[in-house]
Write a protein that holds these residues in place. Sequence first.
Motif, PDB file in Angstrom:
ATOM      1  N   PRO A 254      -9.262  -4.237   8.806  1.00  0.00           N
ATOM      2  CA  PRO A 254      -8.083  -4.504   9.627  1.00  0.00           C
ATOM      3  C   PRO A 254      -6.911  -3.572   9.342  1.00  0.00           C
ATOM      4  O   PRO A 254      -6.630  -3.244   8.189  1.00  0.00           O
ATOM      5  N   ASP A 255      -6.250  -3.160  10.412  1.00  0.00           N
ATOM      6  CA  ASP A 255      -5.044  -2.341  10.328  1.00  0.00           C
ATOM      7  C   ASP A 255      -3.844  -3.282  10.282  1.00  0.00           C
ATOM      8  O   ASP A 255      -3.627  -4.050  11.217  1.00  0.00           O
ATOM      9  N   PRO A 256      -3.018  -3.238   9.219  1.00  0.00           N
ATOM     10  CA  PRO A 256      -1.876  -4.156   9.131  1.00  0.00           C
ATOM     11  C   PRO A 256      -0.862  -3.999  10.252  1.00  0.00           C
ATOM     12  O   PRO A 256      -0.062  -4.913  10.496  1.00  0.00           O
ATOM     13  N   ALA A 257      -0.859  -2.867  10.937  1.00  0.00           N
ATOM     14  CA  ALA A 257       0.170  -2.606  11.951  1.00  0.00           C
ATOM     15  C   ALA A 257      -0.190  -3.118  13.330  1.00  0.00           C
ATOM     16  O   ALA A 257       0.675  -3.178  14.215  1.00  0.00           O
ATOM     17  N   THR A 258      -1.451  -3.457  13.575  1.00  0.00           N
ATOM     18  CA  THR A 258      -1.879  -3.907  14.895  1.00  0.00           C
ATOM     19  C   THR A 258      -2.717  -5.168  14.734  1.00  0.00           C
ATOM     20  O   THR A 258      -2.880  -5.687  13.637  1.00  0.00           O
ATOM     21  N   LEU A 265       3.643  -3.748  14.558  1.00  0.00           N
ATOM     22  CA  LEU A 265       4.681  -3.444  13.581  1.00  0.00           C
ATOM     23  C   LEU A 265       4.981  -1.950  13.637  1.00  0.00           C
ATOM     24  O   LEU A 265       4.054  -1.128  13.700  1.00  0.00           O
ATOM     25  N   PHE A 266       6.276  -1.622  13.626  1.00  0.00           N
ATOM     26  CA  PHE A 266       6.686  -0.221  13.626  1.00  0.00           C
ATOM     27  C   PHE A 266       7.734   0.020  12.543  1.00  0.00           C
ATOM     28  O   PHE A 266       8.657  -0.795  12.365  1.00  0.00           O
ATOM     29  N   ASN A 267       7.609   1.156  11.850  1.00  0.00           N
ATOM     30  CA  ASN A 267       8.745   1.701  11.114  1.00  0.00           C
ATOM     31  C   ASN A 267       9.745   2.230  12.129  1.00  0.00           C
ATOM     32  O   ASN A 267       9.358   2.825  13.141  1.00  0.00           O
ATOM     33  N   ILE A 268      11.023   2.041  11.833  1.00  0.00           N
ATOM     34  CA  ILE A 268      12.046   2.658  12.686  1.00  0.00           C
ATOM     35  C   ILE A 268      13.079   3.284  11.752  1.00  0.00           C
ATOM     36  O   ILE A 268      13.885   2.597  11.120  1.00  0.00           O
ATOM     37  N   GLY A 269      12.978   4.584  11.619  1.00  0.00           N
ATOM     38  CA  GLY A 269      13.824   5.322  10.698  1.00  0.00           C
ATOM     39  C   GLY A 269      14.019   6.740  11.184  1.00  0.00           C
ATOM     40  O   GLY A 269      13.632   7.099  12.311  1.00  0.00           O
ATOM     41  N   ASN A 270      14.607   7.552  10.331  1.00  0.00           N
ATOM     42  CA  ASN A 270      14.885   8.936  10.685  1.00  0.00           C
ATOM     43  C   ASN A 270      13.738   9.868  10.338  1.00  0.00           C
ATOM     44  O   ASN A 270      13.560  10.916  10.955  1.00  0.00           O
ATOM     45  N   ALA A 312       3.990   6.500  14.509  1.00  0.00           N
ATOM     46  CA  ALA A 312       3.483   5.467  15.407  1.00  0.00           C
ATOM     47  C   ALA A 312       4.496   5.120  16.488  1.00  0.00           C
ATOM     48  O   ALA A 312       4.149   5.028  17.685  1.00  0.00           O
ATOM     49  N   ILE A 313       5.749   4.936  16.110  1.00  0.00           N
ATOM     50  CA  ILE A 313       6.753   4.584  17.108  1.00  0.00           C
ATOM     51  C   ILE A 313       7.060   5.772  18.023  1.00  0.00           C
ATOM     52  O   ILE A 313       7.358   5.607  19.211  1.00  0.00           O
ATOM     53  N   TYR A 319       9.942   7.455  20.788  1.00  0.00           N
ATOM     54  CA  TYR A 319      11.187   7.323  20.027  1.00  0.00           C
ATOM     55  C   TYR A 319      11.355   8.521  19.111  1.00  0.00           C
ATOM     56  O   TYR A 319      10.466   8.815  18.298  1.00  0.00           O
ATOM     57  N   ARG A 320      12.502   9.196  19.235  1.00  0.00           N
ATOM     58  CA  ARG A 320      12.783  10.343  18.377  1.00  0.00           C
ATOM     59  C   ARG A 320      14.249  10.332  17.976  1.00  0.00           C
ATOM     60  O   ARG A 320      15.114  10.618  18.809  1.00  0.00           O
ATOM     61  N   PRO A 321      14.553  10.010  16.731  1.00  0.00           N
ATOM     62  CA  PRO A 321      15.955  10.038  16.291  1.00  0.00           C
ATOM     63  C   PRO A 321      16.508  11.448  16.360  1.00  0.00           C
ATOM     64  O   PRO A 321      15.803  12.424  16.068  1.00  0.00           O
ATOM     65  N   THR A 322      17.770  11.568  16.756  1.00  0.00           N
ATOM     66  CA  THR A 322      18.346  12.893  16.996  1.00  0.00           C
ATOM     67  C   THR A 322      19.620  13.171  16.193  1.00  0.00           C
ATOM     68  O   THR A 322      20.092  14.304  16.182  1.00  0.00           O
TER      69      THR A 322
END
Length: 345
Positions: A254-258, A265-270, A312-313, A319-322
Amino acid sequence: MSQTVLLTGVAGFIGFHTARKLLARGDRVVGFDSVNDYYDPQLKRARLAELDRLRREGGLDFTFVEADLADRAALDRVFAETSFDRVIHLAAQAGVRYSLENPESYVSSNLVGFANMLEVCRHAKVAHLTFASSSSVYGSNRKVPFSEHDGVDHPIQLYAATKRSNELMAHAYSHLFALPMTGLRFFTVYGPWGRPDMAYFSFAEKIMAGRPIALFNHGRHSRDFTYVDDIVEGVVRASDRIAPADPRFDPVNPDPATSSAPFRLFNIGNGKPVELKRFVEVLEAALGKKAVIELKPMQTGDVEDTFADVSAIEATLDYRPTTTVEDGIAAFVDWFLAYRRRRAG
């Protein structure tokens, strides 16, 4: 097409900015917050006043409900009065070190409150619940960058344990009731209207007052500092895209993210860590004043480095932080100095 969104934690840092984003695009927002005194309630009231100003001047559809997530009856009333297209759940008892002093508040808000939210969303058959998790769930992991596909079963403080519990509770409800959910693991968020308990905010206060700032781990920490506008862009994109079940999910590996349930689940960072000493240099330059620095050893509950794998995100939500740390700190300092002047009278 506009949506009706329940946004918890609306008086908080990320919640306030998320509300502005949703209102600007024409959504109807019902904000929910207890306005507790974990940090200065006047700042929370100032955020709410700004949202009310935008409502009045722009003809925007914003309603505020002041109540506690642990009050199930209050949540039931909100859902009885309004049908929501989306729920964005950002409310929580925040802070790492405070969990050593007041663990009960984390149980009440992050566990009881989250369970209440799951129950009301379940019965209301909400189309999608997006909720805030935290990079702190990576705990004692030392493999970097941190990936959602890695295990996170070794939290090193209670705050992280409650956030990991939220992920597991959400998955259980997603599996049992086919309730689509997306969890977002926030990495160190900074920017205007930020939290006074966050290091960069307290550093700015102390630098301007000529007081020393403490750099733990002798300033060798690195953090995946992420500007709040970039975070909010990811939150809104995640909310808009209803989490699907993963048809390739393998229960043997199993993949913990799906999941076979509609859960992600997504990381959301720079994705670009900055050493704390460098971050302070950028802050000094923006403030036009040097810091008095005290180098200290590692604190209990701290991790040495955070570094988000955001592939992944990026692939799923584009999603691309700028925002560079220089531009982000400059925007924070502009707001901070103006807010400081207003407080001084």
